[in-house]
Each structure stands twice: as structure tokens, then as C-alpha cells.
Design a protein around this motif. Structure first.
Motif, PDB file in Angstrom:
ATOM      1  N   GLU A  98      -5.335  13.716   2.571  1.00 40.18           N
ATOM      2  CA  GLU A  98      -5.852  13.374   1.256  1.00 40.18           C
ATOM      3  C   GLU A  98      -7.360  13.523   1.191  1.00 40.18           C
ATOM      4  N   LEU A 130       0.838  -1.197   0.000  1.00 36.77           N
ATOM      5  CA  LEU A 130       0.000   0.000   0.000  1.00 36.77           C
ATOM      6  C   LEU A 130       0.866   1.236   0.000  1.00 36.77           C
ATOM      7  N   THR A 137      -1.447   6.668   2.493  1.00 40.82           N
ATOM      8  CA  THR A 137      -2.274   7.815   2.161  1.00 40.82           C
ATOM      9  C   THR A 137      -2.113   8.877   3.221  1.00 40.82           C
ATOM     10  N   SER A 141      -8.640   4.746  -3.243  1.00 44.62           N
ATOM     11  CA  SER A 141      -7.361   4.204  -2.784  1.00 44.62           C
ATOM     12  C   SER A 141      -7.522   2.699  -2.587  1.00 44.62           C
ATOM     13  N   SER A 175      -9.764   4.683 -12.308  1.00 44.42           N
ATOM     14  CA  SER A 175      -9.058   3.478 -11.861  1.00 44.42           C
ATOM     15  C   SER A 175      -9.167   2.353 -12.894  1.00 44.42           C
ATOM     16  N   SER A 216     -13.123   4.655  -0.740  1.00 38.39           N
ATOM     17  CA  SER A 216     -13.508   5.674  -1.710  1.00 38.39           C
ATOM     18  C   SER A 216     -14.391   6.746  -1.100  1.00 38.39           C
ATOM     19  N   SER A 249     -11.499   8.952 -10.436  1.00 40.29           N
ATOM     20  CA  SER A 249     -10.159   8.411 -10.213  1.00 40.29           C
ATOM     21  C   SER A 249      -9.605   7.718 -11.448  1.00 40.29           C
TER      22      SER A 249
END
Length: 230
Positions: free
Chosen positions: A27, A20, A23, A101, A70, A82, A68
């Protein structure tokens, strides 16, 4: 047999999020209107974009907007955290994902499966709670520029077939890589539990051991009732 099949399935879907990227606490400091911040299970389509999400409360929604952008492995699932909002578009209800994330969500492994040994560098636990087939953790770590690695060590699994119960003991794996303890940063972890839903098991007692900055080893115990439909 069922456990082996489930473990292989989840490993294929989730192993990619072993490491990971931490974060920063700031953020999620921006407040979007009517937005929730939650752990979700996200599913991709054939092109790898996120098509739908499942909340830990069991609600399923189409992804109508994903800011995002993603991409994950096509036709797979991943555990995420999220900022999202429920929206209506073209007559249907779905979600608008503002930020995404990855949550660290690999299948727990026995200690002998870690080639460099089990690492238990400290963390602080902000919260821990039972989600849908997952045990969710929100952690704080002290870091600077290093990449921290998380996993879960399967210390013990006992099954009482007569009582239709099993007991699972886990330890949080954390390798800070020797990073300087300069700033507090947030980390999101989500431990898969569905692989412990062997036939004949109605309830799983899960104990998680976490090494903290205070020098204590804190233990969190939960009762998990498998939800097979995912």
C-alpha cells in the motif's frame, strides 16, 4: 478518579478503531516526494473532517490538504498512520495527507472484559517504540481474506506512590478469525498510555507480551514518562 475520567474519555474517542482492516505491504510502496510515513494523532472539526495533526515529536500542524477525505466523529481524535508532507499554503505551514490508515488504539482492558476470552493468535513484530503517550507497533500477520481483530489486555497494574512509579503489564490481543496464513500483511497498532498517568506518578514501566509465529512470547519493556498536554 482521574484514571476513570481519562479512560472514559479515551474509550469514547478511540473504541471505534478496534477492528483494523489489514494494510497490504504494497500500500505504501509508491514514493511521494519529501513524504514521511508516521503515526499521528489526528483531530477533527465540527464536520468530522481532519483539521489538525500532532506528531509524536510534539509538532502540531493544520491539515491543509487531505487526499484520503477521511471523516471521523466530529470534534474528536483518532490515531492514524499517514503518508504526509509539510507544505506552505496561503502563508501558513501545514500538512498534505496523501494516505491515511487507522491505527488500532483502544484502551487496554482486563481479561474478564473480553466476552469470548483472550485471543493471542501469532504475529511478527517489525518494530516497536515509544511515541507521544502511546506505544507504537508495526506488525506483520499472515492472512488471506479474513478480518483480523486487535486489542490490548491489561494483565496487571501496580502503583508505588512513594516512588512515584507504576508498573503496567499488557498482552497483545489478536484474533485472526481462522484466516488462512497465505500472505504477509502489515498491521499498525498504537497503545494509549495516558490513562496510567495517575496523580503522583512520574514514570510508568510498560511491559508488553506478544505471541509470535516462532512460538515464542516476546516481551518488550519501555519506560514511559507521561506528557499530560495532548
Amino acid at each position: 478518579m482521574k484514571r476513570k475520567v481519562m479512560a472514559a474519555y479515551w474509550c469514547g474517542c478511540l473504541w471505534g478503531v478496534l477492528c483494523l482492516l489489514l494494510t497490504a505491504c504494497g500500500e505504501y510502496s509508491y514514493h511521494y516526494p519529501s513524504v514521511k510515513l508516521e503515526f499521528l494523532t489526528a483531530y477533527s472539526g465540527g464536520d468530522g473532517t481532519l483539521e489538525r495533526v500532532l506528531t509524536d515529536g510534539g509538532e502540531e500542524y493544520a491539515v491543509l490538504v487531505d487526499d484520503s477525505h477521511s471523516h471521523i466523529r466530529p470534534d474528536s481524535l483518532v490515531r492514524i498512520v499517514s503518508n504526509y508532507e509539510l507544505v506552505h499554503k496561503e502563508g501558513g505551514e501545514g500538512v498534505h495527507l496523501y494516505a491515511v490508515s487507522a491505527a488500532v488504539a483502544p484502551i487496554p482492558l482486563p481479561a474478564d472484559k473480553f466476552p469470548e476470552g483472550v485471543k493471542t493468535d501469532p504475529v511478527d513484530v517489525l518494530s516497536v517504540w515509544m511515541g507521544r503517550n502511546y506505544l507504537n507497533l508495526m506488525l506483520t500477520v499472515k492472512a488471506q481474506h479474513g478480518k483480523h481483530k486487535f486489542h490490548y489486555v491489561e494483565d496487571r497494574v501496580d502503583v508505588d506512590a512513594e516512588a512515584r512509579r507504576s508498573s503496567v503489564e499488557l498482552t497483545l490481543y489478536h484474533d485472526d478469525g481462522g484466516d488462512t496464513q497465505a500472505y504477509s500483511q502489515r498491521a499498525y497498532c498504537s497503545i494509549p498510555l495516558l490513562q496510567y498517568a495517575d496523580e503522583g506518578v512520574d514514570t510508568v514501566e510498560v511491559s508488553l507480551h506478544v505471541h509470535t509465529y516462532s512460538g515464542e512470547v516476546k516481551t518488550y519493556t519501555f519506560e514511559y514518562r507521561p506528557l499530560i498536554a495532548e
